[in-house]
Structure formats: C-alpha cells, structure tokens
Design an enzyme around this catalytic site. Structure first.
Site, PDB file in Angstrom:
ATOM      1  N   HIS A  54     -28.679 -23.320 -20.311  1.00 23.64           N
ATOM      2  CA  HIS A  54     -27.707 -23.301 -19.213  1.00 23.64           C
ATOM      3  C   HIS A  54     -28.418 -22.812 -17.956  1.00 23.64           C
ATOM      4  O   HIS A  54     -29.338 -21.982 -18.030  1.00 23.64           O
ATOM      5  CB  HIS A  54     -26.549 -22.357 -19.537  1.00 23.64           C
ATOM      6  CG  HIS A  54     -25.589 -22.900 -20.536  1.00 23.64           C
ATOM      7  ND1 HIS A  54     -24.285 -22.477 -20.617  1.00 23.64           N
ATOM      8  CD2 HIS A  54     -25.735 -23.839 -21.507  1.00 23.64           C
ATOM      9  CE1 HIS A  54     -23.667 -23.114 -21.582  1.00 23.64           C
ATOM     10  NE2 HIS A  54     -24.531 -23.952 -22.143  1.00 23.64           N
ATOM     11  N   GLU A  56     -27.639 -20.716 -15.671  1.00 20.08           N
ATOM     12  CA  GLU A  56     -27.622 -19.267 -15.474  1.00 20.08           C
ATOM     13  C   GLU A  56     -28.696 -18.574 -16.311  1.00 20.08           C
ATOM     14  O   GLU A  56     -29.395 -17.679 -15.821  1.00 20.08           O
ATOM     15  CB  GLU A  56     -26.250 -18.681 -15.868  1.00 20.08           C
ATOM     16  CG  GLU A  56     -25.097 -19.234 -15.088  1.00 20.08           C
ATOM     17  CD  GLU A  56     -24.388 -20.412 -15.761  1.00 20.08           C
ATOM     18  OE1 GLU A  56     -23.158 -20.499 -15.637  1.00 20.08           O
ATOM     19  OE2 GLU A  56     -25.065 -21.245 -16.399  1.00 20.08           O
ATOM     20  N   CYS A  84     -19.780 -19.562 -18.488  1.00 24.66           N
ATOM     21  CA  CYS A  84     -19.121 -19.542 -19.794  1.00 24.66           C
ATOM     22  C   CYS A  84     -19.283 -18.154 -20.426  1.00 24.66           C
ATOM     23  O   CYS A  84     -19.966 -17.282 -19.885  1.00 24.66           O
ATOM     24  CB  CYS A  84     -19.734 -20.617 -20.696  1.00 24.66           C
ATOM     25  SG  CYS A  84     -21.430 -20.252 -21.216  1.00 24.66           S
ATOM     26  N   CYS A  87     -22.998 -17.151 -21.014  1.00 27.64           N
ATOM     27  CA  CYS A  87     -23.694 -16.794 -19.782  1.00 27.64           C
ATOM     28  C   CYS A  87     -23.139 -15.506 -19.179  1.00 27.64           C
ATOM     29  O   CYS A  87     -23.892 -14.680 -18.660  1.00 27.64           O
ATOM     30  CB  CYS A  87     -23.613 -17.950 -18.786  1.00 27.64           C
ATOM     31  SG  CYS A  87     -24.570 -19.387 -19.338  1.00 27.64           S
TER      32      CYS A  87
END
Length: 154
Positions: A54, A56, A84, A87
């Site tokens: 991801h 992040e 999410c 993260c």
C-alpha cells in the site's frame, strides 16, 4: 509546502498507480523540518503481488530507511484516500505526527470512518488526523478508476 501542494503530489502518485492498473491511492510523507525530501509512492499491490505494498506503507518504509529511525513524530503523511485498518495501524505504530487524507472511506477507513484506529483510546499514539484536502478531486479519481475497470470487464 501547503496541504494542497502535498496532496497534489499524492494525486500524481495515485494517477501513476491507476495507469499501472493499481487501485489509485497515492501517499506523500513530509518532515516538518525538511530533513529529508518528500517521499512519494502509489499503490504497488498488483505489481509486487504483496498486500503490504500500500502507498502508505511504502512511504513509511522509505522514511525509516532514509532517517534510520522508525519513529515519525515530526512527519506529516498525505494520502488521497483514508488509510485502511492495516495502514492506520502502521501509522500509529510509526508514531506519525499528522495524517491528512483527501476523502473518507466509510467501508474500510481506519482513521475515523469505518474504524477509528488512530483515535482509539487503547492505542499508545494518536496522530492528528485531518481530512477533506482536495477531497472531491481524490474521490473522483478513485471512483472513475473503478467505473473504468467495471466497464473494461463487461
């Protein structure tokens, strides 16, 4: 750098992710004292075949590498979509000082929408969380991507 300028960089990363067929989420991490250059990333889950890719998490890992420290109290993380749960947990554990996201995700957001991991009283760190910076632009890019993907599948 202003919040809008940083979010525009994140939007560029999200656009690049979309061009690679990735969910268009972009992230930019800045340090308040400018000790390192802005760190930018877009999702690379499909490319790397890794749920951990991801945007992040990619910028957090690069920041730790560049600074030699996992603690990021002086960092501001800009993300086009609300992070999410995974993260948000990493943001808390990395002690990110401020999280700024474009639009909230009522289904999977971990910074106050679906879940409030960043504000949960049991967490040992609570970053400042702000939302709505270029929110409509971020949301439109995200929704357009999924409309296009559905159209291509049919």
């Amino acid at each position: 750098m202003s919040d809008e300028e940083a979010m525009r960089l994140a939007l560029k990363e999200a656009h690049c992710a979309a061009e690679r067929g990735e969910v268009p989420v972009g992230a930019v991490l800045l340090y308040r004292d400018d000790r390192i250059a802005p760190i930018r990333a877009g999702n690379r889950v499909e490319e790397r075949k890794s749920v951990l890719a991801h945007a992040e998490l990619l910028v957090l890992a690069e920041a730790a590498k560049r600074t030699g420290d996992w603690r990021m109290e002086e960092a501001v993380l800009y993300v086009t979509k609300e992070p999410c749960a995974m993260c948000a947990g990493a943001i808390v554990n990395a002690r990110v000082g401020v999280v700024v996201f474009g639009f909230a995700d009522a289904r999977t957001g971990g910074c106050g929408s679906a879940l409030d991991i960043t504000g949960h009283k049991a967490m040992l760190w609570h970053p400042e969380v702000r939302s709505g910076v270029l929110g409509e632009e971020c949301r439109t890019m995200f929704l357009d991507f999924f409309r296009r993907m559905r159209k291509e599948k049919s």
